[in-house]
Every structure is written in structure tokens, then in C-alpha cells.
Design a protein around this motif. Sequence first.
Motif, short mmCIF file in Angstrom:
data_model
loop_
_atom_site.label_atom_id
_atom_site.label_comp_id
_atom_site.label_asym_id
_atom_site.label_seq_id
_atom_site.Cartn_x
_atom_site.Cartn_y
_atom_site.Cartn_z
N GLU A 31 0.83 -1.19 0.00
CA GLU A 31 0.00 0.00 0.00
C GLU A 31 0.87 1.25 0.00
O GLU A 31 1.79 1.39 0.81
N HIS A 32 0.58 2.15 -0.93
CA HIS A 32 1.38 3.37 -1.05
C HIS A 32 0.51 4.53 -1.56
O HIS A 32 -0.59 4.31 -2.06
N GLU A 33 1.02 5.70 -1.37
CA GLU A 33 0.35 6.90 -1.86
C GLU A 33 1.39 7.83 -2.45
O GLU A 33 2.56 7.78 -2.09
N ILE A 34 0.93 8.66 -3.37
CA ILE A 34 1.78 9.69 -3.96
C ILE A 34 1.15 11.02 -3.57
O ILE A 34 0.03 11.33 -3.98
N ILE A 35 1.86 11.78 -2.76
CA ILE A 35 1.39 13.07 -2.29
C ILE A 35 2.10 14.15 -3.10
O ILE A 35 3.33 14.22 -3.09
N ILE A 36 1.34 14.96 -3.80
CA ILE A 36 1.91 16.07 -4.56
C ILE A 36 1.52 17.36 -3.88
O ILE A 36 0.33 17.64 -3.70
N SER A 37 2.51 18.13 -3.49
CA SER A 37 2.26 19.45 -2.91
C SER A 37 2.75 20.48 -3.91
O SER A 37 3.94 20.54 -4.22
N ARG A 82 7.49 21.31 1.25
CA ARG A 82 7.80 19.95 1.72
C ARG A 82 7.01 19.64 3.01
O ARG A 82 6.45 18.57 3.18
N SER A 83 6.99 20.60 3.92
CA SER A 83 6.25 20.44 5.16
C SER A 83 4.76 20.20 4.88
O SER A 83 4.11 19.37 5.54
N ASN A 84 4.22 20.90 3.90
CA ASN A 84 2.83 20.70 3.51
C ASN A 84 2.59 19.26 3.06
O ASN A 84 1.61 18.63 3.45
N ALA A 85 3.51 18.72 2.28
CA ALA A 85 3.38 17.33 1.82
C ALA A 85 3.41 16.37 2.99
O ALA A 85 2.57 15.45 3.08
N TYR A 86 4.35 16.55 3.92
CA TYR A 86 4.42 15.68 5.09
C TYR A 86 3.14 15.75 5.91
O TYR A 86 2.67 14.73 6.42
N ASN A 87 2.59 16.92 6.05
CA ASN A 87 1.37 17.09 6.86
C ASN A 87 0.18 16.33 6.29
O ASN A 87 -0.75 16.00 7.04
N HIS A 88 0.19 16.03 5.00
CA HIS A 88 -0.93 15.35 4.37
C HIS A 88 -0.66 13.88 4.10
O HIS A 88 -1.50 13.21 3.49
N SER A 89 0.46 13.36 4.52
CA SER A 89 0.80 11.97 4.21
C SER A 89 0.47 11.06 5.38
O SER A 89 0.36 11.49 6.52
N SER A 90 0.30 9.78 5.07
CA SER A 90 -0.09 8.82 6.11
C SER A 90 0.77 7.56 6.12
O SER A 90 0.42 6.59 6.78
N GLY A 91 1.88 7.55 5.40
CA GLY A 91 2.71 6.37 5.32
C GLY A 91 3.52 6.09 6.58
O GLY A 91 3.83 7.01 7.35
N LYS A 92 3.84 4.84 6.75
CA LYS A 92 4.76 4.43 7.82
C LYS A 92 6.16 4.94 7.49
O LYS A 92 6.91 5.34 8.37
N TYR A 93 6.47 4.95 6.19
CA TYR A 93 7.75 5.45 5.69
C TYR A 93 7.49 6.55 4.66
O TYR A 93 6.45 6.57 4.02
N PHE A 94 8.47 7.41 4.51
CA PHE A 94 8.35 8.53 3.58
C PHE A 94 9.54 8.54 2.63
O PHE A 94 10.66 8.24 3.04
N CYS A 95 9.28 8.93 1.42
CA CYS A 95 10.35 9.15 0.45
C CYS A 95 10.05 10.47 -0.22
O CYS A 95 8.93 10.70 -0.70
N HIS A 96 11.04 11.33 -0.25
CA HIS A 96 10.85 12.65 -0.84
C HIS A 96 11.54 12.72 -2.19
O HIS A 96 12.66 12.24 -2.36
N ILE A 97 10.85 13.33 -3.15
CA ILE A 97 11.44 13.55 -4.48
C ILE A 97 10.88 14.88 -5.01
O ILE A 97 9.70 15.17 -4.84
N ASP A 98 11.74 15.69 -5.58
CA ASP A 98 11.30 16.95 -6.19
C ASP A 98 10.75 16.65 -7.58
O ASP A 98 11.13 15.67 -8.22
N ALA A 99 9.90 17.52 -8.08
CA ALA A 99 9.26 17.32 -9.38
C ALA A 99 10.26 17.25 -10.53
O ALA A 99 9.98 16.67 -11.57
N ASP A 100 11.44 17.82 -10.35
CA ASP A 100 12.43 17.78 -11.42
C ASP A 100 13.37 16.58 -11.31
O ASP A 100 14.33 16.47 -12.05
#
Length: 124
Positions: A31-37, A82-100
Motif C-alpha cells: 500500500e502506497h500513496e503519492i502526495i503532490i504538494s 515539503r512540510s505541507n506534503a508531510y502534513n498530508h501523508s499517512s505512510g509508515k515510511y516517507f520518500c521525498h522527491i522533487d518534481a524535477d
Amino acid sequence: MILSVLIISHNQKELLQRCIESVFQQDLPFEHEIIISDDASTDGTRELAQEYARKYKQVKVFLCNSDDCQPTITSERSGHNRSNAYNHSSGKYFCHIDADDFYRPGTNCLQEMVKLLESDRKSV
């Protein structure tokens, strides 16, 4: 939710598409989600992100306006986004990637990352 892939963007429509597609090319058998801020883009980035959210239930789009934090340098703007994205995520783990950025085709680095994190740490 096991993994939240957090993508931040600002006026990066063409690059965002490549980024999202590279996440979809990953083998993610959990189970995963893609959060776009998106930070108040004016070039169609937000609309592209919302198009993906309409097509794929795991994609969620949140708007951000980094002017709210009264930034003095670019890294403050991206940090607020980035903080906005974290605030809306629900994963046990997080992976950050910029749009570029993007994941190379044929790699399964996200799956390997989760596998390592879920494994018995004594054997690592």
C-alpha cells in the motif's frame, strides 16, 4: 499505508509528469500513496497533478502557498512546500522527491528501501 512518496512542485509541469511516471514504473507491491504538494504554480502544474489524482486513487494533490511563510530564500519556500506534503501523508515510511527528479527505469529502489526498513535489523 506503508509508503508515502512526497513530490513537491512549483511551475514544473513538464518535469512533474516525468517524475510521476517514474514512480508508477516502480514495482510497489504494498500500500502506497503519492502526495503532490504544489506551491501556487501558474503554468498548469497543478492541473496536471489534479488530472493524475482523478485517474489514480493513490495520487493526492494539495496546494501550498509558500508566500505564507514570508520566505527570504528559496530553500525556505521549498521547505514550506515539503512540510505541507508531510502534513498530508499517512505512510509508515516517507520518500521525498522533487518534481524535477525521477527514478531510472528498471530500478526498484523504493521497494528495496521498504524491504530493508521492514527487515530484521539484526541481519543487516
